[in-house]
Scaffold this active site. Sequence first.
Site, PDB file in Angstrom:
ATOM      1  N   ASN A 197      -9.862   0.461   0.159  1.00 59.72           N
ATOM      2  CA  ASN A 197      -8.910   0.332   1.259  1.00 59.72           C
ATOM      3  C   ASN A 197      -9.534   0.709   2.601  1.00 59.72           C
ATOM      4  OD1 ASN A 197      -7.185  -0.091  -0.903  1.00 59.72           O
ATOM      5  ND2 ASN A 197      -5.582   1.247  -0.116  1.00 59.72           N
ATOM      6  N   VAL A 198      -9.257  -0.121   3.600  1.00 61.72           N
ATOM      7  CA  VAL A 198      -9.726   0.136   4.971  1.00 61.72           C
ATOM      8  C   VAL A 198      -8.558  -0.092   5.918  1.00 61.72           C
ATOM      9  CG1 VAL A 198     -11.416  -0.434   6.745  1.00 61.72           C
ATOM     10  CG2 VAL A 198     -12.032  -0.704   4.332  1.00 61.72           C
ATOM     11  N   HIS A 257      -9.426   4.782  -1.748  1.00 66.38           N
ATOM     12  CA  HIS A 257      -8.733   4.759  -0.458  1.00 66.38           C
ATOM     13  C   HIS A 257      -9.577   5.514   0.571  1.00 66.38           C
ATOM     14  CE1 HIS A 257      -4.470   3.561  -1.707  1.00 66.38           C
ATOM     15  NE2 HIS A 257      -5.204   3.467  -2.812  1.00 66.38           N
ATOM     16  N   GLY A 258      -9.299   5.261   1.845  1.00 70.94           N
ATOM     17  CA  GLY A 258      -9.942   6.039   2.899  1.00 70.94           C
ATOM     18  C   GLY A 258     -11.381   5.664   3.172  1.00 70.94           C
ATOM     19  N   ASP A 279       0.843  -1.194   0.000  1.00 67.68           N
ATOM     20  CA  ASP A 279       0.000   0.000   0.000  1.00 67.68           C
ATOM     21  C   ASP A 279       0.885   1.253   0.000  1.00 67.68           C
ATOM     22  OD1 ASP A 279      -2.291   1.614   0.230  1.00 67.68           O
ATOM     23  OD2 ASP A 279      -2.254   1.517   2.425  1.00 67.68           O
ATOM     24  N   HIS A 280       0.617   2.173  -0.894  1.00 70.48           N
ATOM     25  CA  HIS A 280       1.308   3.463  -0.941  1.00 70.48           C
ATOM     26  C   HIS A 280       2.832   3.340  -0.936  1.00 70.48           C
ATOM     27  CE1 HIS A 280      -2.062   6.183  -0.900  1.00 70.48           C
ATOM     28  NE2 HIS A 280      -2.621   5.466   0.048  1.00 70.48           N
ATOM     29  N   HIS A 293      -7.868   9.839   3.539  1.00 69.02           N
ATOM     30  CA  HIS A 293      -7.231   8.847   4.387  1.00 69.02           C
ATOM     31  C   HIS A 293      -7.597   9.066   5.851  1.00 69.02           C
ATOM     32  CE1 HIS A 293      -4.123   8.262   1.057  1.00 69.02           C
ATOM     33  NE2 HIS A 293      -4.710   7.108   1.219  1.00 69.02           N
ATOM     34  N   GLY A 294      -7.412   8.002   6.636  1.00 65.83           N
ATOM     35  CA  GLY A 294      -7.666   8.100   8.065  1.00 65.83           C
ATOM     36  C   GLY A 294      -9.145   8.130   8.359  1.00 65.83           C
ATOM     37  N   ASP A 301       2.905   5.132  -5.539  1.00 65.68           N
ATOM     38  CA  ASP A 301       2.147   6.371  -5.322  1.00 65.68           C
ATOM     39  C   ASP A 301       3.070   7.570  -5.494  1.00 65.68           C
ATOM     40  OD1 ASP A 301       0.567   8.455  -4.588  1.00 65.68           O
ATOM     41  OD2 ASP A 301       0.323   7.851  -2.494  1.00 65.68           O
TER      42      ASP A 301
END
Length: 279
Positions: free
Chosen positions: A226-227, A204-205, A82-83, A177-178, A104
């Site tokens: 994405n989680v 994502h996020g 990831d990333h 994100h987050g 990324d």
Amino acid sequence: MALVSGMDIIKECTSRGLVAGSFNTTNIETTMGIVAAIERVGVPTFIQVAPTNVALSGYEYVYDMVSRRLASCDVPVALHLDHGKSLESVEGALAADFTSVMIDYSEYPFEENIRVSSRAREMCPPGVSLEAELGSIGGKEDDVAPEHASYTNPEQVKQFVEAVGCDMLAVSVGNQHGYAPNARINFELLAKVQAESPVPLVIHGASGLPSEQLARLHEFGVVKVNVAADLRNAMIRSFGEAYAANPNENSLIRVSTDAVAAIADVVEARIRTLNPSVA
């Protein structure tokens, strides 16, 4: 079942109209919780780790941990980077036999993003899927935030995907994100991006997005969501509640087992939300 190629997950999900959750692991408890949920639901899935979370163990340990647990799992799962913010991180994940990677370079100018992402494509062996990002997703991941967040420009999508040769495209369409409870998907923009993209999309996020939005993503060519923050919160909360109930608690295995169960419940709920057709 042994780890499968990211391409296998993409093909199976697109053929069945499913969305693969992509869940970040950090340790053994998180991994056990993720796989327990995957076994309950039976939807092909990605397990992933970001370079910021291999500082403690290295890519090889993550591979060993995940692949050992999946040996007794009948559901197809790919192990994803990831990333990856550098070609060195991509190289490290590939050396550890990850079956899918993300490069990324979305914070860099368009041409530089293409150049480095194309190099990542060249590094990937046959069958290893490549995710790239166009448009910089806002919010924080592991206390790391982009200097500038920006929406994906639909007019750049086709050129970018064809130049890079990526198998999935991560997009910025209001997701953050987050844990960002005010984040909302701009479905009008997402539809425009979908219309221009030759490959499936990635969101994502997901931890901050409402369930009703997550349940619609399969309509817009999204193959992977994405989680991360939800899982980490479940584990930290589980340990915190154990301490609050008994500051002298010393049964680490009991507390860890409770954390695994909490993580599994979160992952199962997310997979089912993303796939309304799954009973």
